[in-house]
Design a protein around this motif. Structure first.
Motif, PDB file in Angstrom:
ATOM      1  N   ARG A 164      46.394 -39.750  -5.599  1.00  0.00           N
ATOM      2  CA  ARG A 164      45.392 -40.142  -7.129  1.00  0.00           C
ATOM      3  C   ARG A 164      46.417 -41.524  -8.022  1.00  0.00           C
ATOM      4  N   VAL A 165      47.185 -41.169  -8.511  1.00  0.00           N
ATOM      5  CA  VAL A 165      47.773 -42.490  -8.936  1.00  0.00           C
ATOM      6  C   VAL A 165      48.770 -43.624  -8.432  1.00  0.00           C
ATOM      7  N   SER A 166      49.926 -43.392  -6.587  1.00  0.00           N
ATOM      8  CA  SER A 166      49.171 -44.211  -5.954  1.00  0.00           C
ATOM      9  C   SER A 166      48.110 -45.225  -5.729  1.00  0.00           C
ATOM     10  N   GLN A 167      46.268 -44.929  -5.541  1.00  0.00           N
ATOM     11  CA  GLN A 167      45.649 -45.629  -5.081  1.00  0.00           C
ATOM     12  C   GLN A 167      44.237 -46.225  -6.912  1.00  0.00           C
ATOM     13  N   ASN A 168      44.741 -45.772  -7.613  1.00  0.00           N
ATOM     14  CA  ASN A 168      44.219 -45.878  -8.720  1.00  0.00           C
ATOM     15  C   ASN A 168      44.345 -47.033  -9.221  1.00  0.00           C
ATOM     16  N   LYS A 169      43.668 -47.213 -10.438  1.00  0.00           N
ATOM     17  CA  LYS A 169      43.247 -48.789 -10.946  1.00  0.00           C
ATOM     18  C   LYS A 169      44.666 -49.491 -11.226  1.00  0.00           C
ATOM     19  N   GLY A 170      45.119 -48.696 -11.774  1.00  0.00           N
ATOM     20  CA  GLY A 170      46.462 -49.018 -12.148  1.00  0.00           C
ATOM     21  C   GLY A 170      47.838 -49.231 -10.898  1.00  0.00           C
ATOM     22  N   SER A 171      47.469 -48.970 -10.169  1.00  0.00           N
ATOM     23  CA  SER A 171      48.518 -48.374  -8.376  1.00  0.00           C
ATOM     24  C   SER A 171      49.718 -49.512  -8.646  1.00  0.00           C
ATOM     25  N   LYS A 172      49.622 -50.794  -8.598  1.00  0.00           N
ATOM     26  CA  LYS A 172      50.156 -51.775  -8.723  1.00  0.00           C
ATOM     27  C   LYS A 172      51.154 -52.639 -10.088  1.00  0.00           C
ATOM     28  N   THR A 173      51.023 -51.888 -11.018  1.00  0.00           N
ATOM     29  CA  THR A 173      52.098 -51.856 -12.071  1.00  0.00           C
ATOM     30  C   THR A 173      52.357 -50.472 -12.340  1.00  0.00           C
ATOM     31  N   PRO A 174      53.878 -50.811 -12.424  1.00  0.00           N
ATOM     32  CA  PRO A 174      54.673 -49.516 -12.467  1.00  0.00           C
ATOM     33  C   PRO A 174      54.750 -48.850 -13.380  1.00  0.00           C
ATOM     34  N   GLY A 175      55.466 -47.561 -13.504  1.00  0.00           N
ATOM     35  CA  GLY A 175      55.150 -46.759 -14.409  1.00  0.00           C
ATOM     36  C   GLY A 175      56.614 -46.792 -15.336  1.00  0.00           C
ATOM     37  N   VAL A 176      57.154 -45.734 -16.092  1.00  0.00           N
ATOM     38  CA  VAL A 176      57.913 -45.642 -17.402  1.00  0.00           C
ATOM     39  C   VAL A 176      59.642 -46.019 -16.526  1.00  0.00           C
ATOM     40  N   ASP A 177      59.570 -45.842 -14.955  1.00  0.00           N
ATOM     41  CA  ASP A 177      60.698 -45.692 -14.228  1.00  0.00           C
ATOM     42  C   ASP A 177      60.464 -47.005 -13.494  1.00  0.00           C
ATOM     43  N   GLY A 178      59.716 -47.951 -14.013  1.00  0.00           N
ATOM     44  CA  GLY A 178      59.872 -48.869 -13.336  1.00  0.00           C
ATOM     45  C   GLY A 178      59.747 -49.055 -11.454  1.00  0.00           C
ATOM     46  N   ILE A 179      58.613 -48.048 -10.604  1.00  0.00           N
ATOM     47  CA  ILE A 179      58.859 -48.003  -9.329  1.00  0.00           C
ATOM     48  C   ILE A 179      57.148 -48.002  -9.240  1.00  0.00           C
ATOM     49  N   ILE A 180      57.233 -49.091  -8.370  1.00  0.00           N
ATOM     50  CA  ILE A 180      55.687 -48.855  -7.638  1.00  0.00           C
ATOM     51  C   ILE A 180      55.599 -48.244  -6.548  1.00  0.00           C
ATOM     52  N   TRP A 181      55.153 -46.769  -6.569  1.00  0.00           N
ATOM     53  CA  TRP A 181      54.793 -46.338  -5.396  1.00  0.00           C
ATOM     54  C   TRP A 181      53.909 -47.255  -4.363  1.00  0.00           C
ATOM     55  N   ASN A 182      54.539 -48.460  -3.750  1.00  0.00           N
ATOM     56  CA  ASN A 182      53.178 -49.471  -2.640  1.00  0.00           C
ATOM     57  C   ASN A 182      53.571 -48.296  -1.343  1.00  0.00           C
ATOM     58  N   SER A 183      54.215 -47.612  -1.478  1.00  0.00           N
ATOM     59  CA  SER A 183      54.391 -47.453   0.909  1.00  0.00           C
ATOM     60  C   SER A 183      54.656 -45.538   1.291  1.00  0.00           C
ATOM     61  N   ASP A 184      53.900 -46.014   2.053  1.00  0.00           N
ATOM     62  CA  ASP A 184      54.371 -43.971   2.397  1.00  0.00           C
ATOM     63  C   ASP A 184      55.291 -43.655   2.311  1.00  0.00           C
ATOM     64  N   ALA A 185      56.466 -44.171   2.744  1.00  0.00           N
ATOM     65  CA  ALA A 185      57.953 -43.414   2.132  1.00  0.00           C
ATOM     66  C   ALA A 185      57.808 -43.209   0.720  1.00  0.00           C
ATOM     67  N   ARG A 186      57.177 -43.810  -0.058  1.00  0.00           N
ATOM     68  CA  ARG A 186      57.712 -44.282  -1.445  1.00  0.00           C
ATOM     69  C   ARG A 186      57.054 -42.998  -2.080  1.00  0.00           C
ATOM     70  N   CYS A 187      55.557 -42.661  -1.491  1.00  0.00           N
ATOM     71  CA  CYS A 187      54.703 -41.314  -1.851  1.00  0.00           C
ATOM     72  C   CYS A 187      55.473 -40.910  -1.585  1.00  0.00           C
ATOM     73  N   MET A 188      56.184 -40.544  -0.085  1.00  0.00           N
ATOM     74  CA  MET A 188      56.861 -39.183  -0.092  1.00  0.00           C
ATOM     75  C   MET A 188      57.767 -39.018  -0.763  1.00  0.00           C
ATOM     76  N   THR A 189      58.530 -39.837  -0.987  1.00  0.00           N
ATOM     77  CA  THR A 189      59.659 -39.500  -1.825  1.00  0.00           C
ATOM     78  C   THR A 189      59.375 -38.940  -3.529  1.00  0.00           C
ATOM     79  N   ALA A 190      58.043 -39.732  -3.781  1.00  0.00           N
ATOM     80  CA  ALA A 190      57.642 -39.290  -5.529  1.00  0.00           C
ATOM     81  C   ALA A 190      57.411 -37.833  -4.980  1.00  0.00           C
ATOM     82  N   VAL A 191      56.378 -37.243  -3.948  1.00  0.00           N
ATOM     83  CA  VAL A 191      56.496 -35.564  -4.029  1.00  0.00           C
ATOM     84  C   VAL A 191      57.330 -34.445  -4.450  1.00  0.00           C
TER      85      VAL A 191
END
Length: 94
Positions: A67-94
């Motif tokens: 949900r976070v990686s596909q929502n309207k603000g997904s192109k903007t980094p969060g507090v940690d400065g990371i954008i989850w724009n790849s499958d590998a980053r999404c799996m690492t986030a999980v």
């Protein structure tokens, strides 16, 4: 029902694209329904236990990251400065 790969595999072993999203959503919804039912019936201990199961479940984490990686603000980094724009980053986030 969840398959063994969705429940027991480590994030490195599962490909983001191969996740059965229908099963993940059903599992989360089932737990949410059980929490609502326990709350309606006044079984607060049961509801609390189910909430713990939900917040620690692999399914809930997968769905939250999706949900976070596909929502309207997904192109903007969060507090940690990371954008989850790849499958590998999404799996690492999980």
């Amino acid at each position: 029902m969840m398959t063994s790969i969705e429940v027991s595999a480590s994030p490195e072993n599962v490909q983001w694209q191969s996740i059965n999203w229908k099963a993940v959503k059903q599992h989360v919804l089932k737990l949410q329904m059980r929490i609502a039912k326990a709350t309606r019936e006044g079984k607060h201990g049961k509801a609390k236990a189910l909430q713990w199961i939900l917040t620690h479940s692999k399914s809930a984490k997968l769905l939250a990251v999706k949900r976070v990686s596909q929502n309207k603000g997904s192109k903007t980094p969060g507090v940690d400065g990371i954008i989850w724009n790849s499958d590998a980053r999404c799996m690492t986030a999980v």
